[in-house]
Design a protein around this motif. Structure first.
Motif, mmCIF file in Angstrom:
data_model
loop_
_atom_site.group_PDB
_atom_site.id
_atom_site.type_symbol
_atom_site.label_atom_id
_atom_site.label_comp_id
_atom_site.label_asym_id
_atom_site.label_seq_id
_atom_site.Cartn_x
_atom_site.Cartn_y
_atom_site.Cartn_z
ATOM 1 N N GLY A 41 0.814 -1.161 -0.409
ATOM 2 C CA GLY A 41 0.044 0.411 0.235
ATOM 3 C C GLY A 41 1.043 1.327 0.049
ATOM 4 N N SER A 42 -0.191 2.362 -0.357
ATOM 5 C CA SER A 42 0.847 3.991 0.106
ATOM 6 C C SER A 42 1.775 3.964 1.487
ATOM 7 N N GLN A 43 2.586 4.753 1.000
ATOM 8 C CA GLN A 43 2.669 5.034 3.003
ATOM 9 C C GLN A 43 2.028 6.663 3.185
ATOM 10 N N GLU A 44 1.437 7.263 1.942
ATOM 11 C CA GLU A 44 1.239 8.451 1.954
ATOM 12 C C GLU A 44 -0.449 8.720 2.721
ATOM 13 N N VAL A 45 0.126 10.385 3.936
ATOM 14 C CA VAL A 45 -0.184 10.216 4.875
ATOM 15 C C VAL A 45 -1.758 11.129 4.397
ATOM 16 N N VAL A 46 -3.593 11.386 5.421
ATOM 17 C CA VAL A 46 -3.339 12.252 4.121
ATOM 18 C C VAL A 46 -4.799 11.872 5.493
ATOM 19 N N PHE A 47 -4.731 13.752 5.078
ATOM 20 C CA PHE A 47 -5.596 14.346 6.321
ATOM 21 C C PHE A 47 -6.802 14.902 6.138
#
Length: 78
Positions: A41-47
């Motif tokens: 999966g992606s390691q991107e954090v989305v707030f």
């Protein structure tokens, strides 16, 4: 009017302190669910998006509470 300004400023200060402390406690007690992590999966954090509407609605309710309490105390004194 001076009482109202003091009330609103103290309310805003207490509101901000409460928000910071509750966020700190929730963050400190958070335990992630490691079983649901996808290895590819992606390691991107989305707030999420933030809004100032809850703050203004709380400020409006505080103003109503102040006005109601002032009216109530005036009627009790008479």
């Amino acid at each position: 009017m001076k009482r109202y300004i003091v009330f609103i400023l103290s309310f805003v200060l207490l509101y901000i302190v409460f928000q910071i402390l509750s966020g700190w406690i929730v963050t400190a007690l958070y335990t992630p669910d490691l079983s649901s992590i996808n290895r590819h999966g992606s390691q991107e954090v989305v707030f999420g998006q933030t809004s100032i509407i809850p703050f203004f609605s709380t400020l409006f309710v505080a103003t109503l509470a102040y006005l109601l309490s002032q009216k109530l105390f005036v009627s009790i004194k008479k």
